[in-house]
Design an enzyme around this catalytic site. Structure first.
Site, PDB file in Angstrom:
ATOM      1  N   THR A   1      50.972  38.866 -14.104  1.00 26.58           N
ATOM      2  CA  THR A   1      50.094  37.731 -14.334  1.00 26.58           C
ATOM      3  C   THR A   1      50.485  37.078 -15.655  1.00 26.58           C
ATOM      4  O   THR A   1      50.794  37.772 -16.632  1.00 26.58           O
ATOM      5  CB  THR A   1      48.598  38.111 -14.260  1.00 26.58           C
ATOM      6  N   GLU A   2      50.520  35.737 -15.651  1.00 32.27           N
ATOM      7  CA  GLU A   2      51.117  34.982 -16.761  1.00 32.27           C
ATOM      8  C   GLU A   2      50.473  35.266 -18.109  1.00 32.27           C
ATOM      9  O   GLU A   2      51.102  35.113 -19.147  1.00 32.27           O
ATOM     10  CB  GLU A   2      51.011  33.464 -16.498  1.00 32.27           C
ATOM     11  N   ASN A   3      49.192  35.618 -18.098  1.00 34.28           N
ATOM     12  CA  ASN A   3      48.507  35.818 -19.369  1.00 34.28           C
ATOM     13  C   ASN A   3      48.746  37.206 -19.953  1.00 34.28           C
ATOM     14  O   ASN A   3      48.032  37.615 -20.859  1.00 34.28           O
ATOM     15  CB  ASN A   3      47.004  35.534 -19.230  1.00 34.28           C
TER      16      ASN A   3
END
Lengths: 214, 236
Positions: free
Chosen positions: A48-50
């Protein structure tokens, strides 16, 4: 009478094409469902990008951790073996070509693999791109899951995208409610038809020339 | 003796002037330095340029700072969400500027500033309207756009644990942009849930080394954006 695939069946079909051991990034919407259909005997690691590898399913309401969210800003869990990192490392995984598969939703995809999924370009709309342009340029294989047509029956598989592009020539395979479609040097080609769907129906609902299976 | 500790959030942000460029850590509702942002609302600096991935939610934190008309321009990747109303209203009324930057480019521009790299090339945005007017170059037969570093006068950061030297640890996905922003601002101001003695953080566990941090203020039991919104709170 056509039947086709529902949202979960589309996601399950896409999951079949993800190789064992893949690092996978799932977009918001139908792509999120892919995580429910990992084929027997395969192991995927979700990014997940975060800032996490090893994202797990949503927690029970009373077990959520306020510091553990995904890029869609939903609360998630971490699987054993998960790792946390900052945003530059996270996007180095994407932009550096380390993520194997990204599954995205879309508004339009063209016969040469252009994808338009971030903006309608309508005047007055607030533009918001997030990580979409990074993902389509950096991830090794871009899969798209989408209904074959819009709610008003307009084709989403088109000759040229009329909406602003997220990236040119990046999509390799498309999973719709009607068929699995590859983007080839010769344009769209049906790989597999959903149950009860004919090639002629797919062809009539596609906004560009499309080749039959085989 | 190095001691970066400040006794209050108000004193830690007191000298942020009108017109400053301010990076604010956080992504969605996690990792946002809400207490520092609210102190900045009390302090009243105007005409700010703010760098954050989003534009805040509800009427607390960054959304409240924007709603208080202290922000002239937002630099972000995703300026709207299901719970953001303040920015969209001001933007549609032409009362706030927006520079839209893809999320990975935003992170890398901040990292580049912290690393002293004035620009870099990336394929992100090539062939899209966001690449218009950008310098391009070919490498290995592929086109890349040039992106400049992104610096700030101040960074407002939230971490889990800090020592008086400014060594920081974060919690899970609350880390996000925070370590990058620590590197890219002239003055980095950190609110920490726990302030511990020098030596109490295992050097192997340090995520942001203290060299990137200028000011630390302890905020025990920090509020969380989602909780404030669920309670219907607004600020001031």
């Amino acid at each position: 009478m056509s039947t086709g695939w529902n949202r979960e069946e589309m996601a399950a079909r896409a999951a079949q094409d993800i190789p064992d051991g893949s690092y996978v990034n799932l977009g918001i919407g139908i792509p999120e469902l892919v995580a429910k259909f990992v084929p027997e005997g395969r192991e995927f690691i979700y990014h997940t990008e975060n800032g996490m590898l090893g994202m797990g399913p949503p927690p029970a309401e009373d077990e959520r951790d306020l510091d553990l969210m995904n890029a869609g800003k939903k609360y998630v869990t971490a699987v054993p073996g998960a790792a946390y990192f900052h945003h530059a490392d996270s996007f180095s995984m994407i932009r550096g070509g380390h993520i194997d598969v990204c599954v995205l939703g879309t508004m339009q995809v063209s016969a040469n693999g252009d994808i338009a999924n971030w903006s309608t370009g309508a005047p007055g709309a607030i533009p918001a791109v997030g990580g979409a342009m990074d993902l389509v340029q950096g991830v090794k294989h871009i899969f798209v899951i989408t209904q074959h047509t819009t709610k008003t029956g307009e084709p989403k598989l088109v000759e040229h995208c009329s909406y602003p592009l997220t990236g040119p020539g990046v999509v390799s395979r498309i999973y719709t409610d009607l068929a699995v479609v590859d983007v080839t040097p010769a344009g769209f080609r049906v790989v597999e038809l959903a149950p009860g769907i004919t090639f002629e129906e797919v062809e009539s609902k596609t906004g560009a020339p499309i080749l039959p299976p085989g | 003796m190095i001691d970066k500790e400040y006794s209050s959030v108000a004193s830690a942000i007191a000298d942020i002037p009108d017109g400053a460029t301010v990076m604010i850590g956080g992504f969605g509702a996690s990792g946002n330095p809400i207490e520092l942002i609210h102190a900045l609302i009390d302090q009243g600096a105007k005409d700010l340029t703010v760098i954050n991935n989003n534009t805040g939610n509800g009427e607390v934190g960054l959304a409240a700072l924007i709603g208080n008309h202290q922000v002239r321009k937002m630099i972000c990747s995703f300026p709207r969400s299901s719970q953001s109303r303040v920015f969209p209203e001001l933007y549609k009324a032409g009362k706030i500027e927006l520079e839209l930057v893809p999320q990975g480019t935003l992170a890398e521009r901040i990292r580049a500033a912290g690393a002293g790299i004035p620009a870099f090339f990336t394929p992100t945005t090539v062939g899209t309207i966001l690449a218009e007017d950008k310098e391009t170059r070919q490498f290995d037969g592929r086109t890349f756009v040039m992106e400049p570093w992104l610096k700030a006068d101040f960074a407002l950061i939230k971490c889990e644990t800090a020592d008086r030297l400014g060594n920081l640890t974060f919690n899970k996905t609350a880390r996000n942009f925070n370590p990058l922003m620590c590197m890219a601002a002239t003055t980095t101001i950190v609110q920490t849930g726990k302030l511990v003695a020098r030596g109490d953080i295992d050097p192997e566990r340090v995520i942001t080394p203290g060299i990137f941090v200028n000011r630390i203020v302890e905020v025990s039991d920090p509020v969380h954006e989602d909780i404030l919104i669920a309670e219907g709170r607004s600020y001031p």
